[in-house]
Design a protein around this motif. Structure first.
Motif, PDB file in Angstrom:
ATOM      1  N   SER A  36      -2.392  25.136  20.502  1.00  0.00           N
ATOM      2  CA  SER A  36      -3.401  26.105  20.938  1.00  0.00           C
ATOM      3  C   SER A  36      -3.989  26.856  19.752  1.00  0.00           C
ATOM      4  CB  SER A  36      -2.781  27.105  21.928  1.00  0.00           C
ATOM      5  OG  SER A  36      -2.358  26.455  23.096  1.00  0.00           O
ATOM      6  N   LEU A  37      -3.404  26.647  18.566  1.00  0.00           N
ATOM      7  CA  LEU A  37      -3.908  27.295  17.362  1.00  0.00           C
ATOM      8  C   LEU A  37      -5.273  26.728  16.974  1.00  0.00           C
ATOM      9  CD1 LEU A  37      -0.640  27.230  15.208  1.00  0.00           C
ATOM     10  CD2 LEU A  37      -1.657  29.264  16.275  1.00  0.00           C
ATOM     11  N   SER A  38      -5.998  27.476  16.177  1.00  0.00           N
ATOM     12  CA  SER A  38      -7.253  26.984  15.608  1.00  0.00           C
ATOM     13  C   SER A  38      -6.955  26.378  14.238  1.00  0.00           C
ATOM     14  CB  SER A  38      -8.263  28.119  15.466  1.00  0.00           C
ATOM     15  OG  SER A  38      -8.636  28.623  16.725  1.00  0.00           O
ATOM     16  N   PHE A  39      -7.453  25.176  14.023  1.00  0.00           N
ATOM     17  CA  PHE A  39      -7.259  24.490  12.753  1.00  0.00           C
ATOM     18  C   PHE A  39      -8.612  24.371  12.063  1.00  0.00           C
ATOM     19  CE2 PHE A  39      -4.017  22.945  15.681  1.00  0.00           C
ATOM     20  CZ  PHE A  39      -2.869  23.205  14.960  1.00  0.00           C
ATOM     21  N   CYS A  40      -8.647  24.628  10.782  1.00  0.00           N
ATOM     22  CA  CYS A  40      -9.906  24.526  10.060  1.00  0.00           C
ATOM     23  C   CYS A  40      -9.643  24.004   8.658  1.00  0.00           C
ATOM     24  CB  CYS A  40     -10.602  25.888   9.988  1.00  0.00           C
ATOM     25  SG  CYS A  40      -9.589  27.188   9.259  1.00  0.00           S
ATOM     26  N   GLY A  41     -10.693  23.539   8.033  1.00  0.00           N
ATOM     27  CA  GLY A  41     -10.550  22.998   6.677  1.00  0.00           C
ATOM     28  C   GLY A  41      -9.951  21.609   6.709  1.00  0.00           C
TER      29      GLY A  41
END
Length: 321
Positions: free
Chosen positions: A171-176
């Motif tokens: 449910s976390l946001s992942f970026c990069g």
């Protein structure tokens, strides 16, 4: 730990797939590793499959100890099948991409089978404790109903916990970057890809470590301390040496499995080195399933006799056919 401010929504890219880096940094060893891990996978399936078959077919192996041993063998086959086939496919095809959903499913089953093995090892230590410290009451205490309940509990206890843990992580946001510096979807490298605060996830991971790692390990240590105390009171030096040999073999595997697992998951995510994490993961996810049949079974005279009978019957059947 990842205690960063959540980026603005426009700066967050919702990743839908990851890349399992695995052993991509060793391209010159690609086919060697493929052959090595394929051989190990075949050995694990054949050795554990043989142990499982023997405990089901041979009348001499119908005691609680061998009932647990057969379940451990089947669990080992499930456990390695979560990670090794995917690792082999990545080494062979160099594709290495995995969807977010597939990654979550694999993580869940890795949690489930790994936690079940921790609990089952504790159950096996308890079985040996009752057999050695309370031999007269052993048949009454370790009845078939209790054995089935203990094995079932080992398998299903982690289901709600693992579902909640997996859901919370994905449910976390992942970026990069979307590159997981591992050969399977594991917690620490995935948390490192998150661009939001992962403090709660790390706390939940530590709680999971305590429940499935430290508590079963302490139960095993407690059981074996009682066992060793009882063994020291045996009048025969030969019996003592034989019992100590069996205990030491079991404890070696326990220390190897639990030690590498606790070191891997008990450290803060920021202290994780990709190479170190992969090495420790290889220990508890591949090495112990390969060694367990030898340590727990192949040194056992009853199992070896059952294996010889199975081989003799197979050869006789071939001749008659």
């Amino acid at each position: 730990m990842n205690h960063e401010e959540k980026p603005a929504e426009e700066n967050v890219t919702r990743l839908m797939e990851f890349v399992l880096v695995g052993f991509a940094d060793m391209p010159h060893l690609r086919w060697f590793l493929f052959g090595l891990f394929l051989s190990i996978y075949i050995i694990i399936l054949m050795s554990n499959g043989t142990i499982f078959l023997l405990t089901k077919l041979d009348p001499a192996l119908q005691s609680p100890m061998y009932f647990f041993l057969g379940n451990l063998a089947s669990l080992e086959m499930c456990y390695v099948s979560v990670t090794l086939p995917r690792m082999l496919m990545d080494l062979g095809t160099q594709r290495r991409r995995i969807s977010l959903i597939a990654c979550a499913i694999k993580m869940y089953f890795a949690f489930l089978t790994g936690g079940a093995e921790c609990l089952l090892l504790a159950v096996m230590a308890y079985d040996r404790y009752v057999a050695i410290c309370h031999p007269l009451h052993y048949p009454l205490i370790m009845n078939h109903r209790l054995c089935v309940q203990l094995v079932t509990g080992s398998w299903i206890t982690g289901i709600p916990i693992d579902i909640g843990q997996t859901y919370k992580i994905f449910s976390l946001s992942f970026c990069g970057s979307n590159q997981i510096n591992h050969f399977f979807c594991d917690i620490p490298p995935i948390l490192n890809l998150s661009c939001v605060d992962t403090f709660i996830n790390e706390i939940l991971t530590y709680i999971q470590d305590v429940f499935f790692g430290i508590l079963p390990f302490l139960l095993i240590v407690g059981s074996y301390s009682k066992i060793i105390s009882t063994i020291l009171k045996l009048p025969s030096a030969t019996s003592q040496a034989k019992a100590f040999s069996t205990c030491s073999s079991h404890l070696i595997v326990v220390v190897l499995f639990f030690g590498s697992g606790i070191i891997t998951y008990g450290r803060p995510t920021t202290s994780h080195s990709g190479g170190t994490g992969k090495v420790f993961s290889l220990f508890y996810s591949i090495l112990t399933p390969m060694l367990n049949p030898m340590i727990y079974s192949l040194r056992n005279k009853d199992v070896m006799m059952a294996l010889r009978k199975l081989l003799c019957n197979s050869m006789l059947f071939k001749r008659l056919s």
